[in-house]
Design an enzyme around this catalytic site. Structure first.
Site, short mmCIF file in Angstrom:
data_model
loop_
_atom_site.label_atom_id
_atom_site.label_comp_id
_atom_site.label_asym_id
_atom_site.label_seq_id
_atom_site.Cartn_x
_atom_site.Cartn_y
_atom_site.Cartn_z
N GLY A 76 -91.28 -39.04 -62.95
CA GLY A 76 -90.04 -38.74 -63.66
C GLY A 76 -89.81 -39.57 -64.90
N GLY A 99 -95.75 -46.24 -63.92
CA GLY A 99 -94.80 -46.87 -62.99
C GLY A 99 -94.24 -48.19 -63.48
N GLY A 152 -83.96 -67.47 -58.04
CA GLY A 152 -85.18 -67.22 -57.29
C GLY A 152 -86.40 -67.81 -57.95
CB VAL A 155 -94.23 -63.77 -58.45
CG1 VAL A 155 -95.36 -63.59 -59.41
CG2 VAL A 155 -94.74 -64.03 -57.06
CB ILE A 156 -90.05 -61.85 -60.90
CG1 ILE A 156 -90.91 -60.67 -60.46
CG2 ILE A 156 -89.15 -61.47 -62.08
CD1 ILE A 156 -90.16 -59.42 -60.10
CB VAL A 163 -77.17 -67.47 -56.04
CG1 VAL A 163 -76.22 -66.63 -56.88
CG2 VAL A 163 -77.96 -68.41 -56.91
CG ASP A 212 -94.63 -52.46 -54.48
OD1 ASP A 212 -95.77 -52.88 -54.19
OD2 ASP A 212 -93.97 -52.87 -55.46
CG HIS A 263 -122.44 -77.38 -67.63
ND1 HIS A 263 -121.31 -77.98 -67.14
CD2 HIS A 263 -122.82 -78.09 -68.72
CE1 HIS A 263 -121.02 -79.02 -67.88
NE2 HIS A 263 -121.92 -79.12 -68.86
P1 NAI Z 1 -90.08 -63.25 -54.46
O1 NAI Z 1 -89.89 -62.71 -53.10
O2 NAI Z 1 -91.43 -63.66 -54.92
O3 NAI Z 1 -89.10 -64.52 -54.67
C1 NAI Z 1 -87.70 -64.44 -54.49
C2 NAI Z 1 -87.13 -65.84 -54.40
O4 NAI Z 1 -85.72 -65.75 -54.43
C3 NAI Z 1 -87.51 -66.56 -53.11
O5 NAI Z 1 -88.06 -67.80 -53.42
C4 NAI Z 1 -86.18 -66.64 -52.37
O6 NAI Z 1 -86.10 -67.79 -51.54
C5 NAI Z 1 -85.17 -66.70 -53.52
N1 NAI Z 1 -83.81 -66.31 -53.15
C6 NAI Z 1 -83.43 -65.25 -52.38
N2 NAI Z 1 -82.08 -65.23 -52.24
C7 NAI Z 1 -81.58 -66.28 -52.95
C8 NAI Z 1 -80.27 -66.79 -53.20
N3 NAI Z 1 -79.17 -66.21 -52.69
N4 NAI Z 1 -80.13 -67.88 -53.96
C9 NAI Z 1 -81.22 -68.51 -54.47
N5 NAI Z 1 -82.48 -68.07 -54.28
C10 NAI Z 1 -82.68 -66.96 -53.53
O7 NAI Z 1 -89.45 -62.13 -55.41
P2 NAI Z 1 -89.64 -61.79 -56.96
O8 NAI Z 1 -90.10 -62.98 -57.72
O9 NAI Z 1 -88.38 -61.13 -57.35
O10 NAI Z 1 -90.83 -60.76 -56.95
C11 NAI Z 1 -90.65 -59.49 -56.29
C12 NAI Z 1 -91.97 -58.90 -55.88
O11 NAI Z 1 -92.74 -58.53 -56.99
C13 NAI Z 1 -92.79 -59.85 -55.05
O12 NAI Z 1 -93.23 -59.17 -53.91
C14 NAI Z 1 -93.93 -60.21 -55.95
O13 NAI Z 1 -95.12 -60.42 -55.21
C15 NAI Z 1 -94.05 -59.03 -56.88
N6 NAI Z 1 -94.55 -59.49 -58.17
C16 NAI Z 1 -95.82 -59.92 -58.28
C17 NAI Z 1 -96.29 -60.42 -59.47
C18 NAI Z 1 -97.67 -60.93 -59.55
O14 NAI Z 1 -98.46 -60.64 -58.67
N7 NAI Z 1 -98.02 -61.73 -60.55
C19 NAI Z 1 -95.45 -60.48 -60.66
C20 NAI Z 1 -94.12 -60.03 -60.42
C21 NAI Z 1 -93.71 -59.55 -59.22
#
Ligand code: NAI
Length: 462
Positions: A34, A40, A176, A179-180, A233, A309, A441
């Protein structure tokens, strides 16, 4: 009404790869999307655009911090944010058009619109209903926000809005330290924002190896990112051009606030299955809202598959791709295979962080006898020459058999280096197999070999 062997719903890395593999295996295939462009979340508003901004901001960091030492003198470049965004958009365009080309090449029909499944064997897109012997749901995930936090993509943004900000914010609060949060927090910190990351846990990057978490956290602080750890938060109050973040410190329940120009909500993602009609179709879901599948990625409804996902497992593009290829093979009557024990994960900060297999914490919990071979990039000549000697490689191997159980790398090109270990693990290799393999090397990969040597008689350069 057109009739297909397979209709894939969603054209992210899971969906488009599944569609291509289906077509290659001789199945008449269509893919429903869409969005205006294919690819995506990953290609349009995720992995690819964030990597463009990470690259550009890293170049700036290099110019500001390392050029003079290498004898490259002159004024550091200044940020033309508009141009940086165009470069990012150009990168997205090249990739999304690339998929369009691949669809044409493989004779895959792009059914433009949002799809739903009125019944098994049928996919509805807009006013048209198409017949499909098999359906693959590859609809991905969406941002999962917190109660009390409303994303307006202007002042309070998700990763999508963070890739489109009208200007580099003076003060960015990231909720948070996953990763992001850390990737985009790094981008804006390098571009001059004052970045504060508020994290519920006491460590960054949940699920990663503990030693890597500590080292990574330290390096990010050294780079200028501020952290408030152990802070939940509670809410974000958005004003026109500012926002106020309220958090509660877990240690004493005290409530504090932080002001920001922009707040990035990076507290995870959840499966995106809205509008598919899964309820009336009777597709079983998990408690976490994921589509339930069997070992062959088939749901409880015959002929309806799901990957990526929107099912269980790590939310990673490459995991979705693997499942897409495997599901295509199953539909074509072949054997589909995904080794969930060998899925790498990478954080594309600088230094990069990469992991595969078990962490030390997991091995301890399992009571498994293991050995850890570690090597610091300080002992790697190439890393030293390139101002990239922060970090280490750690290989975890079975104490008895020497078989590699996991690897954790923080350092230059960690996201590429990890694949040597992935291949080794796929082949059931011992650390000694990696240690006995000649490594060119001077390369960063020598640090991987040294870590493998450290599982045996010891590394040479430390
Ligand atoms: P995440 O699950 O990696 O991290 C979320 C963080 O937010 C955690 O550390 C958690 O403890 C914290 N959190 C949750 N509630 C909170 C609160 N109320 N107050 C403060 N901290 C809080 O999620 P993220 O970074 O949003 O990524 C989402 C998904 O996307 C993940 O599954 C990730 O693997 C994927 N992703 C992967 C990437 C890569 O492979 N390089 C890049 C971007 C995303």
């Amino acid at each position: 009404m057109a009739s297909y062997d397979v209709i894939v719903i969603g054209s992210g890395p899971g969906g488009y790869v599944a569609a291509i593999r289906c077509a290659q295996l001789g199945l008449k295939t269509a893919c429903v999307e869409g969005r205006e462009t294919l690819g995506g979340t990953c290609l349009n508003v995720g992995c690819i655009p964030s990597k463009a901004l990470l690259h550009a901001s890293h170049m700036l960091h290099e110019a500001e911090h390392n050029f003079a030492a290498m004898g490259l003198k002159g004024k550091s470049p200044s940020v033309d944010w508009k141009q940086m965004l165009s470069y990012k958009d150009e990168t997205i365009g090249q990739n999304t058009k690339g998929i369009e080309f691949l669809f044409k090449k493989n004779k895959i029909d792009w059914l433009k619109g949002w799809g739903s499944i009125p019944e098994a064997g049928r996919v509805k897109v807009g006013d048209d209903t198409h017949e499909a012997k098999n359906i693959i749901i590859a609809t991905g995930s969406e941002v999962s926000t917190l109660p009390g936090v409303e994303i307006d993509e202007k002042t309070v943004v998700s990763s999508t809005g963070a890739l489109e900000l009208p200007k580099v914010p003076k003060k960015l609060v990231v909720i948070g330290a996953g990763v992001i949060g850390l990737e985009l927090g790094s981008v804006y910190s390098r571009l001059g924002s004052d970045v504060t990351v508020v994290e519920y846990l006491d460590h960054v990057t949940p699920g990663m190896d503990g030693e890597v978490q500590k080292n990574f956290h330290k390096l990010l602080k050294k780079q200028g990112l501020n952290f408030i750890m152990g802070a939940a938060v509670q809410g974000v109050e958005a004003m026109k051009t500012k926002a106020k973040v309220t958090y509660k410190l877990r240690k004493d329940d005290s409530e504090e606030t932080l002001d920001a120009d922009v707040v990035l909500v990076a507290t995870g993602r959840k499966p995106f299955t809205d509008g598919l009609g899964l309820d009336s179709l009777g597709v079983e879901m998990t408690e976490r809202g994921q589509i339930k599948t069997d070992d062959h990625w088939q749901t409880n409804v015959k002929g309806v598959y799901a990957i990526g996902d929107c099912i269980s497992g790590p939310m990673l593009a490459h995991k979705a791709e693997d499942e897409g290829m495997a599901a295509a093979c199953v539909i074509a009557g072949q054997h589909g295979h995904v080794n969930y024990g060998v899925i790498p994960s990478v954080i594309y900060t600088h230094p990069e962080v990469a992991a595969v297999g078990k962490t030390e914490e997991q091995l301890k919990e399992e009571g498994r006898a293991y050995k850890a071979g570690k090597f610091s990039f300080m002992g790697n000549g190439r890393a030293k020459a390139n101002f990239a000697a922060d970090g280490f490689v750690k290989i975890l191997a079975d104490k008895e058999t020497d078989r590699i159980l996991g690897a954790h790398i923080i350092g230059p090109m960690a996201g590429d280096l990890i694949h040597e270990i992935c291949v080794a693990m796929e082949f059931g290799a011992a650390a000694e197999d990696v240690a006995l393999t000649c490594h060119a090397h001077p390369t960063y990969s020598e640090a991987v070999r040294e870590a493998a040597l450290a599982c045996g008689d010891g590394p040479i350069h430390s």
